[in-house]
Design a protein around this motif. Structure first.
Motif, mmCIF file in Angstrom:
data_model
loop_
_atom_site.group_PDB
_atom_site.id
_atom_site.type_symbol
_atom_site.label_atom_id
_atom_site.label_comp_id
_atom_site.label_asym_id
_atom_site.label_seq_id
_atom_site.Cartn_x
_atom_site.Cartn_y
_atom_site.Cartn_z
ATOM 1 N N UNK A 17 0.711 -1.343 0.042
ATOM 2 C CA UNK A 17 -0.085 -0.084 -0.034
ATOM 3 C C UNK A 17 0.978 1.470 0.190
ATOM 4 N N UNK A 18 1.802 0.992 0.652
ATOM 5 C CA UNK A 18 2.673 2.305 0.857
ATOM 6 C C UNK A 18 3.449 2.593 -0.522
ATOM 7 N N UNK A 19 3.980 1.576 -1.337
ATOM 8 C CA UNK A 19 4.351 1.621 -2.581
ATOM 9 C C UNK A 19 3.422 2.146 -3.510
ATOM 10 N N UNK A 20 2.268 1.642 -3.500
ATOM 11 C CA UNK A 20 1.344 2.350 -4.454
ATOM 12 C C UNK A 20 0.907 3.728 -4.083
ATOM 13 N N UNK A 25 8.617 7.890 -2.021
ATOM 14 C CA UNK A 25 9.101 7.441 -0.636
ATOM 15 C C UNK A 25 9.624 5.966 -0.316
ATOM 16 N N UNK A 26 8.709 5.198 -1.147
ATOM 17 C CA UNK A 26 9.045 3.556 -0.924
ATOM 18 C C UNK A 26 10.551 3.275 -1.503
ATOM 19 N N UNK A 27 10.845 4.106 -2.552
ATOM 20 C CA UNK A 27 12.217 3.890 -3.134
ATOM 21 C C UNK A 27 13.111 4.532 -2.045
ATOM 22 N N UNK A 28 12.952 5.468 -1.599
ATOM 23 C CA UNK A 28 13.859 6.221 -0.332
ATOM 24 C C UNK A 28 13.982 5.338 0.663
ATOM 25 N N UNK A 29 13.226 4.719 1.177
ATOM 26 C CA UNK A 29 13.282 3.775 2.304
ATOM 27 C C UNK A 29 13.731 2.564 2.082
ATOM 28 N N UNK A 30 13.786 2.138 0.708
ATOM 29 C CA UNK A 30 14.738 0.878 0.310
ATOM 30 C C UNK A 30 15.928 1.266 0.303
ATOM 31 N N UNK A 31 16.560 2.274 0.653
ATOM 32 C CA UNK A 31 17.890 2.438 0.452
ATOM 33 C C UNK A 31 18.522 2.900 -0.585
ATOM 34 N N UNK A 32 17.642 3.637 -1.554
ATOM 35 C CA UNK A 32 18.219 3.835 -2.598
ATOM 36 C C UNK A 32 19.401 5.239 -2.453
ATOM 37 N N UNK A 33 20.422 5.101 -3.449
ATOM 38 C CA UNK A 33 21.397 6.156 -2.850
ATOM 39 C C UNK A 33 21.674 6.578 -4.086
ATOM 40 N N UNK A 100 7.877 0.946 -10.779
ATOM 41 C CA UNK A 100 6.807 -0.014 -11.351
ATOM 42 C C UNK A 100 6.669 -1.188 -10.313
ATOM 43 N N UNK A 101 5.479 -1.912 -10.471
ATOM 44 C CA UNK A 101 5.467 -3.371 -9.567
ATOM 45 C C UNK A 101 6.377 -4.053 -9.375
ATOM 46 N N UNK A 105 12.705 1.229 -12.154
ATOM 47 C CA UNK A 105 12.385 2.630 -12.228
ATOM 48 C C UNK A 105 12.076 2.662 -13.793
ATOM 49 N N UNK A 106 10.997 3.236 -14.141
ATOM 50 C CA UNK A 106 10.733 3.845 -15.439
ATOM 51 C C UNK A 106 10.821 5.285 -15.615
ATOM 52 N N UNK A 107 11.747 5.523 -16.808
ATOM 53 C CA UNK A 107 12.168 7.148 -16.799
ATOM 54 C C UNK A 107 10.943 7.680 -17.572
ATOM 55 N N UNK A 108 10.894 9.152 -17.425
ATOM 56 C CA UNK A 108 9.944 9.746 -18.474
ATOM 57 C C UNK A 108 10.511 9.604 -19.878
ATOM 58 N N UNK A 109 9.593 9.607 -20.754
ATOM 59 C CA UNK A 109 10.300 9.692 -22.082
ATOM 60 C C UNK A 109 10.161 11.134 -22.813
#
Length: 152
Positions: A17-20, A25-33, A100-101, A105-109
């Motif tokens: 639910x948080x990812x959706x 925020x979910x990416x930051x909490x997963x430790x994306x650096x 994405x699910x 990470x999908x970049x804007x085109x």
């Protein structure tokens, strides 16, 4: 203490639910650096600066109070440099992506034309309309489960 199977399932549902709700925020909490090595460099410069400031403080004890104050200011600045995150590098890709699910990470085109939604731009479509905030939806789910007898 280990979690029960039901608690693990509930935790996974909350994570989904948080990812959706907020993928960024979910990416930051997963430790994306950011760029690798940037944080180490800042910490190393901060430590060296703090040690130099300590030396200046000791020198200030023997000579002048103002030299000691300058050393203290250098220590504070060096520690602040070491503890704050760095800026994004200029080599980093421009624009934010969408998680994405599957976690990629999908970049804007391309940039959208049309300005604000509802004023000539493409209408936003979603699977189901959101009803309330994340916490309100979680409370609704909890109450539904309690009513159905599937609670603890």
């Amino acid at each position: 203490m280990a979690l029960s199977e039901r608690e693990r399932q509930m935790l996974e549902e909350m994570e989904e639910a948080i990812r959706a709700e907020d993928p960024r925020f979910a990416s930051q909490m997963n430790g994306a650096k950011g760029a690798p090595g940037t944080d180490r460099r800042r910490v190393a410069v901060g430590i060296i600066g703090a040690l130099a400031g300590l030396g200046i403080v000791v020198l200030g004890i023997n000579t002048s109070v103002w030299i000691g104050v300058a050393g203290f200011v250098l220590i504070v600045a060096a520690v602040a440099l070491a503890l704050t995150p760095g800026r994004a590098s200029s080599t980093a890709p421009k624009g934010l992506g969408v998680v994405t699910d599957d976690g990629s990470v999908k970049k804007p085109t391309a940039k959208r034309k049309g300005g604000l939604p509802g004023r000539g731009s493409t209408p936003r479509t979603s699977k189901t309309p959101k009803q309330g905030s994340f916490m309100e939806r979680m409370e609704q789910r909890w109450e539904e489960r309690r009513r159905e007898g599937q609670g603890w």
